[in-house]
Scaffold this motif. Structure first.
Motif, short mmCIF file in Angstrom:
data_model
loop_
_atom_site.label_atom_id
_atom_site.label_comp_id
_atom_site.label_asym_id
_atom_site.label_seq_id
_atom_site.Cartn_x
_atom_site.Cartn_y
_atom_site.Cartn_z
N ILE A 1 0.51 -1.49 0.22
CA ILE A 1 -0.03 -0.16 -0.43
C ILE A 1 1.06 1.11 -0.41
CG2 ILE A 1 -1.48 0.83 1.32
CD1 ILE A 1 -2.37 -1.32 2.55
N LEU B 1 -5.47 -0.83 -7.68
CA LEU B 1 -6.08 -0.01 -7.20
C LEU B 1 -5.45 1.63 -6.89
CD1 LEU B 1 -7.10 -3.30 -6.80
CD2 LEU B 1 -9.09 -1.77 -5.40
N MET C 1 -9.32 -2.90 2.53
CA MET C 1 -8.32 -2.83 1.66
C MET C 1 -6.57 -3.43 2.21
SD MET C 1 -7.09 1.18 1.81
CE MET C 1 -5.28 1.84 1.35
N ILE D 1 -2.01 -1.61 -3.73
CA ILE D 1 -3.01 0.10 -3.51
C ILE D 1 -2.06 1.13 -4.11
CG2 ILE D 1 -4.67 0.98 -2.39
CD1 ILE D 1 -5.37 -2.15 -1.51
#
Ligand SMILES: Nc1ncnc2c1ncn2[C@@H]1O[C@H](COP(=O)(O)OP(=O)(O)OP(=O)(O)O)[C@@H](O)[C@H]1O
Ligand SMILES: [Mg+2]
Lengths: 525, 299
Positions: free
Chosen positions: A31, A162, A183, A193
């Motif tokens: 992330i 994403l 998430m 992400i």
């Protein structure tokens, strides 16, 4: 493995370089938080990755292969999905229709197989824990659920990468928690992400790595675990940011705004305000806390003359202003920072300069007989742009093309320089970066220091608690409690926000505490 | 007179015949508006269709070529409206009005050039009315109802229909899932032109057997009103067209028989449309982006 790598990306808009030689990468299963001031070029960069904008120069690699992303279709086929800053959902269509749009499962080439579609949607939603009602219309579901629909849309198209552009800006604390859980599930299932957010505690909580953008350039990157929020903030803004602003004690003066037993209806004609009474005194900031949709919008509209008051009385400095036309109310000395800047605060297709004089254009020196004096307007705009540090290519630029944060600054500048007796500030810092938030909050305190009254309506408890001298809690159209700024704690307000009256607080605490737990936890993270 | 006398079999059939051109034009308007392009030039397209149908029938001696002529004229007119409102982002009301004026002027100008006599064309040797086989005007009548049904299925059951609705509501959202907004709108506006032109052809080669200047007599605007009154749905539009056809018919039946000036009866469709828009008969909401040109670079 690097799932995304952007190298030397440059993108220009008329008068501004939104991205300049930007390079960064995203690892698989990571992330990545993309942070930066308003107008730094974050959304632009992500729109390039999604094929909505074409860069002037630069290369993009997906799964380590060079690609040209000429439109969103290409991006989708490369496994890129994006949840936009402003949702891209079609209100009258159902959840399923929105999700399948553009890649519908069909029989005989054209007939939508709605059963197959909703089954597939349901499968994915269960797999990732995204709770939705496949047959509900978008216009009738909460913002949180709309966001899940947006995420489902990307997953349905087989997204591996994403992009979430400010996904938390419009969510309640509870919904933010749920989003983060989702998430984490996504990462577990092998997705990667990129998240954009202005809330640095969220960055700390959810991300693995941080990339900072400023003025369209990369300012640096770091592993989240190795930097503090204040380090991130100063990297973003280029200077130190004070998080807890100091507030000197001021003895409040006379009552400026007096709201007495006011009732009003919402857009559907249902009662939204049920007898609200409070006042705001000179040199005082009164905060209105509450869960979204408990009458805050209607209260502000009733005071500013944008919604008719059914019964009760509102007066400003002793003069009754109930149901007066908005201009009359404004002229009695009221300033308004509306919650929806696009709908109420700005004329998007007007220039920056014109938006600065929306309140006063009909007065000297901006008006001369029936003409506008553009010289006066432009001089005025130039001054405000400098004083409030509005990042715009020029005073003639259309407000539409500015970044959200800079649009907000225009409203704040306009309302504050008029030096109103009472300033109604509704969500004044929504979508702003830390530097801009600090700036806005300082300006509000400055007004207070000058003996002006301020009514602050915000969904951010943090902001309410930092700024307010008194906090009123609104629940289902009534004020259910009041606490002074010093005594306020998150728990105390959080409990009242669920409708438990202030006085009964002790006896009922256990009941309320359960429902409110999410707020409390969020604070501790 | 017995009030029931007016509800005769002929009232029903005449109502339907009066409604047919409205249905074609109304459904045409529906395609355009559901994709986000306001089509105020239905009237002009009908005129162009009516005229081309007569010209082509006259020179080929074949009604089917006449119909084909109307379809070609409709395609051209739709394309013109598309170029103005989609590519050049001209204000759609202004562009549409210009097309209306153009169509009225061009047809009137061309009558004497093609047929040597101004005002109206000479009657055709054939019309759908005067043939007996399946080449009757009933063909166009059945087709109108079929068109409504097919449009309903297209709009609500097919993937392309879903895309049209999406483009009309929120083109940017459609764009972000890879739908070609411009292409969708162009195709819809062209469809719109074709159907409105067939509505015009019904009036000329279907019923009167000639073309006279301004013969559509504002039916394009009534069709637009029917579309709004029918809440931008195919079945609603059908209902509204039949109702407006009924009013039109009632007006001529009642004329002289009741002490209401016929002008008032003629006003009914418009009054009802205003009432519908004002939201008295439930909410009538146009597609959200109808009338707004799409600019992908705008944020
Ligand atoms: N379509 C456009 N036309 C003209 N200028 C644009 C356009 N999009 C972005 N810009 C400009 O590019 C700059 C970067 O904008 P961008 O939206 O990428 O900022 P951001 O980092 O996402 O800001 P925020 O945090 O406020 O969303 C801004 O100065 C903005 O005015
Ligand atoms: Mg942005």
């Amino acid at each position: 493995m690097k799932v995304v790598e952007m190298m030397g990306i440059t993108k220009e808009f008329p008068g501004i370089k939104a991205n300049e030689n930007v390079s960064f990468h995203l690892n698989k299963g990571e992330i990545l938080a993309l942070v930066g001031e308003n107008g730094a070029g974050k959304s632009t960069l992500m729109n390039i990755l999604y094929g909505l904008y074409q860069p002037e120069s630069g290369e993009i690699y997906i799964q380590e292969k060079p690609v040209v992303i000429k439109d969103p279709n290409t991006a989708i086929s490369l496994g890129i999905g994006m949840v936009h800053q402003h949702f891209m959902l079609i209100p009258p269509l159902t959840v399923t229709e929105n999700i399948i749009l553009g890649s519908e499962p069909v029989d005989g080439g054209i007939f939508i197989n709605i059963d197959k579609a909703s089954r597939k949607v349901k499968d994915i939603s269960e797999q990732y824990g995204l709770k939705i009602d496949p047959f509900a219309r978008i216009e009738s579901i909460s913002v949180g659920m709309q966001q899940r629909v947006e995420i489902l849309k990307t997953l349905y198209r087989g997204a591996e990468i994403l992009i979430l552009d400010e996904p938390t800006a419009v969510l309640t604390p509870q919904e933010i928690k749920e989003l983060f859980t989702i998430m984490r599930v996504l990462i577990e299932k092998g997705k990667s992400i990129i998240i954009i957010t202005h809330k640095l505690d969220e960055v700390k909580e959810i991300s693995d790595r941080i990339v900072v953008l400023r003025h369209g350039k990369i300012m640096g990157e770091a592993l989240t675990s190795e930097v503090s929020t204040s380090q991130i903030a100063s990297m973003m803004v280029g200077r130190d940011v004070v998080f807890r602003i100091k507030k000197e004690t001021i003895e409040p003066g006379e009552v400026v705004l007096d709201v007495h037993n006011v009732t009003a209806c919402d857009d559907r004609g249902l009662p939204a305000l049920q007898g609200i009474t409070f006042n705001v005194r000179a040199g005082e900031i009164v905060g209105i806390a509450g869960v979204d949709g408990n009458g805050q919008t209607e209260l502000v509209e009733a005071i500013t003359g944008l919604r008719s008051v059914k019964s009760g009385k509102i007066s400003l400095k002793g003069k009754e202003i109930t149901n007066l036309p908005p201009r009359k109310i404004i002229e009695t000395g009221l300033g308004h920072i509306p919650e929806d800047r696009h709908k109420r605060g700005l004329v998007l297709n007007f220039s920056v300069a014109e938006n600065f004089v929306l309140m006063e254009y009909y007065k000297s020196p901006f008006a001369k007989w029936i003409n506008l004096s553009y010289r006066a307007i432009n001089d005025f705009a130039q001054k405000l742009i400098g004083r409030f540090d509005v990042r715009t290519p020029g005073k003639e630029t259309l407000v539409r093309s500015l970044s959200g944060g800079n649009q907000q600054k225009i409203i704040i500048a306009r309302e504050i320089v008029r030096n109103p007796n009472i300033l109604i500030a509704s969500q004044p810092t929504r979508g702003l970066d830390v530097g801009a938030i600090e700036f806005v909050q300082e300006n509000l305190l400055e007004q207070r220091r000058n003996g002006k009254a301020i009514l602050l309506v915000s969904l951010e408890l943090e902001e309410i608690m930092n700024l307010s001298d008194r906090i009123l809690v609104i629940y289902e159209g009534s004020i259910v409690g009041e606490v002074s700024g010093e005594e306020a704690t998150r728990d105390k307000i959080g409990i009242m926000m669920t409708g438990v009256k202030g006085e009964e607080e002790k006896g009922e605490k256990c009941v309320g505490a359960e429902t409110v737990l999410p707020f409390v936890q969020n604070d501790e993270l | 007179m017995n009030i029931l006398d007016i509800f005769t079999w002929s009232l029903l059939t005449v109502t339907i015949t009066k409604a047919i051109p409205l249905i074609y034009a109304g459904i045409g308007g529906l395609y355009s508006e559901r994709s986000g392009v306001v089509n105020i030039c239905l009237e002009g397209i009908m005129l162009a269709g009516a005229f081309s149908a007569v010209v082509c029938t006259h020179f080929t001696g074949n009604l089917w070529f006449g119909l084909a002529g109307a379809i070609i004229a409709g395609t051209f007119m739709g394309l013109l409206h598309g170029v103005l409102s989609i590519t050049f982002k001209v204000n759609q009301i202004v562009g549409g009005t210009a097309i209306n004026i153009f169509a009225a002027g061009a047809t009137e100008y061309l009558i004497p050039i093609v047929f040597g006599k101004p005002g109206a064309t000479p009657p055709l040797a054939f019309t759908f009315e005067r043939q007996d086989f399946f080449l009757s005007k009933y063909f166009l009548i059945y087709m109108a109802f079929l068109l409504v049904g097919l449009t309903h299925i297209f709009l609500y059951k097919t993937s392309y229909g879903l895309r049209v609705r999406a483009v009309g509501e929120h083109p940017k959202a459609a764009d972000t899932v890879g739908i070609n907004v411009y292409l969708t709108r162009y195709l819809c506006v062209i469809m719109s032109g074709i159907f409105a032109a067939i509505g015009g052809a019904y009036l000329s080669i279907g019923e009167s057997g000639l073309f006279s200047k301004g013969m559509t007599a504002n039916r394009g605007f009534i069709a637009l009103a029917a579309l709004i009154f029918g809440k931008w749905t195919p079945l609603g539009t059908l209902g509204a067209c039949l109702f407006f056809g009924f009013c039109d018919n009632l007006q001529s039946t009642l004329q002289g028989r009741v002490p209401i000036p016929s002008e008032f009866m003629l006003m009914i469709p418009y009054v009802l449309t205003i009432v519908a828009i004002a939201g008295v008969v439930g909410r009538s909401r146009p597609p959200a982006s109808s009338g707004v040109p799409y600019d992908p670079s705008e944020r």
